[in-house]
Design a protein around this motif. Structure first.
Motif, short mmCIF file in Angstrom:
data_model
loop_
_atom_site.label_atom_id
_atom_site.label_comp_id
_atom_site.label_asym_id
_atom_site.label_seq_id
_atom_site.Cartn_x
_atom_site.Cartn_y
_atom_site.Cartn_z
N GLN A 139 19.11 17.13 -14.20
CA GLN A 139 18.55 15.96 -14.11
C GLN A 139 16.78 16.04 -13.28
OE1 GLN A 139 20.16 13.13 -11.62
NE2 GLN A 139 18.25 11.22 -12.50
N MET A 140 17.24 16.75 -12.62
CA MET A 140 15.64 17.31 -11.71
C MET A 140 14.71 18.24 -12.78
SD MET A 140 16.33 18.34 -8.07
CE MET A 140 15.26 18.65 -7.60
N THR A 192 22.43 17.35 -11.41
CA THR A 192 21.52 16.86 -10.56
C THR A 192 20.60 18.08 -10.31
OG1 THR A 192 21.85 18.60 -8.75
CG2 THR A 192 22.72 15.85 -9.10
N ILE A 245 28.79 18.04 -10.96
CA ILE A 245 27.29 16.98 -10.01
C ILE A 245 26.32 18.21 -9.61
CG2 ILE A 245 26.78 15.61 -7.79
CD1 ILE A 245 29.80 14.31 -7.48
N ARG A 246 26.13 19.39 -9.10
CA ARG A 246 25.02 20.01 -8.46
C ARG A 246 24.84 20.19 -9.47
NH1 ARG A 246 27.55 23.85 -6.47
NH2 ARG A 246 27.70 22.93 -4.04
#
Length: 106
Positions: free
Chosen positions: A55-56, A52, A48-49
């Protein structure tokens, strides 16, 4: 004497653990199933990290592309305006050259 009547009592069980909570839980549980489940949950947090962060990065890249496209739109607009001006000048020059002459003729 301190009263705790204004504190919220937690009567429901949590639906999710934080990463730190899972790490703390691993120190308590010693069965093979618990350890394997703990490893799987920690791997999910890592995944998940990573997502993210990606995605950033994608969001930043999309912003850069959008800014570049906006710059190109301005440049293309300027080119179209210059082309129209050139076409208008040529048409005006053609009309000037093809006009009927007045005055003294040989």
């Amino acid at each position: 004497m301190t009263t705790y009547s204004n504190k919220r009592r937690n009567t429901s069980l949590p639906y999710a653990f934080t990463e730190q909570g899972v790490a703390m839980l691993s120190g308590i549980l010693n069965s093979d199933t618990a350890i394997n489940m703990n490893i799987a949950i920690m791997q999910a947090f890592v995944a998940i990290r990573r997502l993210t962060i990606q995605q950033m990065d994608l969001k930043e890249q999309l912003k850069q592309i959008t800014d570049r496209i906006e710059e190109h739109d301005v440049q293309l607009s300027q080119i179209y305006d210059a082309m129209e001006n050139l076409l208008d000048d040529k048409a005006a020059q053609r009309k000037w050259d093809e006009r009927e002459r007045i005055g003294f003729k040989k």
